[in-house]
Design a protein around this motif. Sequence first.
Motif, PDB file in Angstrom:
ATOM      1  N   UNK A 119     -21.855 -46.444  23.348  1.00 30.01           N
ATOM      2  CA  UNK A 119     -21.903 -44.973  23.346  1.00 30.01           C
ATOM      3  C   UNK A 119     -20.544 -44.285  23.361  1.00 30.01           C
ATOM      4  N   UNK A 120     -19.510 -44.945  23.857  1.00 25.29           N
ATOM      5  CA  UNK A 120     -18.195 -44.306  23.924  1.00 25.29           C
ATOM      6  C   UNK A 120     -17.526 -44.196  22.555  1.00 25.29           C
ATOM      7  N   UNK A 121     -18.027 -44.910  21.558  1.00 24.23           N
ATOM      8  CA  UNK A 121     -17.458 -44.848  20.209  1.00 24.23           C
ATOM      9  C   UNK A 121     -18.126 -43.687  19.470  1.00 24.23           C
ATOM     10  N   UNK A 122     -17.394 -42.629  19.253  1.00 19.66           N
ATOM     11  CA  UNK A 122     -17.932 -41.441  18.587  1.00 19.66           C
ATOM     12  C   UNK A 122     -17.523 -41.374  17.112  1.00 19.66           C
ATOM     13  N   UNK A 123     -16.321 -41.832  16.807  1.00 22.46           N
ATOM     14  CA  UNK A 123     -15.804 -41.777  15.442  1.00 22.46           C
ATOM     15  C   UNK A 123     -15.207 -43.128  15.077  1.00 22.46           C
ATOM     16  N   UNK A 124     -14.900 -43.286  13.812  1.00 24.52           N
ATOM     17  CA  UNK A 124     -14.293 -44.535  13.358  1.00 24.52           C
ATOM     18  C   UNK A 124     -12.965 -44.787  14.059  1.00 24.52           C
ATOM     19  N   UNK A 125     -12.221 -43.724  14.337  1.00 24.64           N
ATOM     20  CA  UNK A 125     -10.907 -43.881  14.967  1.00 24.64           C
ATOM     21  C   UNK A 125     -11.032 -44.463  16.383  1.00 24.64           C
ATOM     22  N   UNK A 126     -12.182 -44.225  17.020  1.00 22.70           N
ATOM     23  CA  UNK A 126     -12.395 -44.759  18.365  1.00 22.70           C
ATOM     24  C   UNK A 126     -12.488 -46.292  18.375  1.00 22.70           C
ATOM     25  N   UNK A 127     -12.648 -46.896  17.208  1.00 15.85           N
ATOM     26  CA  UNK A 127     -12.753 -48.354  17.122  1.00 15.85           C
ATOM     27  C   UNK A 127     -11.389 -49.047  17.217  1.00 15.85           C
ATOM     28  N   UNK A 128     -10.321 -48.301  17.046  1.00 16.19           N
ATOM     29  CA  UNK A 128      -8.988 -48.923  17.050  1.00 16.19           C
ATOM     30  C   UNK A 128      -8.731 -49.604  18.407  1.00 16.19           C
ATOM     31  N   UNK A 129      -8.303 -50.861  18.310  1.00 19.03           N
ATOM     32  CA  UNK A 129      -8.006 -51.632  19.508  1.00 19.03           C
ATOM     33  C   UNK A 129      -9.216 -52.249  20.184  1.00 19.03           C
ATOM     34  N   UNK A 130     -10.417 -52.035  19.615  1.00 18.84           N
ATOM     35  CA  UNK A 130     -11.643 -52.543  20.230  1.00 18.84           C
ATOM     36  C   UNK A 130     -11.989 -53.937  19.704  1.00 18.84           C
ATOM     37  N   UNK A 131     -12.895 -54.597  20.441  1.00 15.87           N
ATOM     38  CA  UNK A 131     -13.408 -55.921  20.041  1.00 15.87           C
ATOM     39  C   UNK A 131     -14.795 -55.763  19.421  1.00 15.87           C
ATOM     40  N   UNK A 132     -14.985 -56.359  18.260  1.00 23.67           N
ATOM     41  CA  UNK A 132     -16.273 -56.323  17.579  1.00 23.67           C
ATOM     42  C   UNK A 132     -16.781 -57.747  17.412  1.00 23.67           C
TER      43      UNK A 132
END
Length: 329
Positions: A119-132
């Motif tokens: 839920x904390x990911x609102x936009x594509x930019x919020x994915x930077x630095x995240x683990x998928x």
Amino acid sequence: MRFGGISRLTGLFLVLSLAVASGVSAQLTKLRAAYSAESSWSLANWIAHDGGLFKKYGLDVDLVLIRSASTITSALIAGEAPMIQLGGNGTIQAALQGADTVNVLTLVPIIPQSLVVTPDIKTADDLRGKRLGVSRFGALSDLVIRRYLRKLGLDPAKDVTIVQIGGIPELVTAMKAGAISGGSISPPALTVAKKAGFRELSDFETLDYKYPAVTIATTKSFIQRQRATALNFIRGEIEGIHAIRTQKSLAINVLKKYMRINDADVLEDGYRYAVKFFQARPYPTVDEVRAVLDEYKSMPQAVNAKPEQFIDLSLLQELEKEKFFERLK
């Protein structure tokens, strides 16, 4: 005396009935088949098995789940599972490396997975630095994640960290635990994830990308040695697709059994996706193969490879000649 005569006749009838049943069972050809994913995209397999369609066409099918694309492809090549369902890129890669694997049906011709995030990911930019998370590197889920990221303007090699998690159930568990921020999920688990509070950041239809995402594959040698068995398997498979559209209650119950899901909304969504995306006439195409070959263009074998060598249309063409599809209407 009369009663005794009737008893003897009844006994004789039972013996004959058992003998006939035993004879029918003995006539069935045993075949091990495997599938690689617990999702709506395995529904035709499950219905053909549980609905008696494989038996209708003379097969006693031992249907097994092998989640790993490399393992299920190895089982095919070794002859341990001569008919398999998986993402079509796996068998094409194996053929490039010298195997005689070949795709005979394309059940779903687009990539049937969505990018689902916390839920904390609102936009594509919020994915930077995240683990998928993906099931395995090189698997269809890995391809999907990387393609979605590029579509969103991100570099999958620099902007995120991609990790191997396992199957879709393990991926959802990892998201709940906060170990990853997203992954690619297919129906009906997609609905489970959304009901749990996760967000669908991009859905599979937005990719608009033809691809042999769900295929039935075998080997050229198996078709040559046991063509009748291969034909009967795809007869059962295609009638399974037909049953999805015409026997909704059966399809829902089979989906419920194999997915171990009781939520009516989840089952309805899983069914709806299957009806929408399964091809009634599941022909593989050279364009789908070209899409896969483009992924493997770093392999010298892929540069001059002809797409036609990775598919076999002769089985479907034989069914066309016998008016098989018309009889299903």
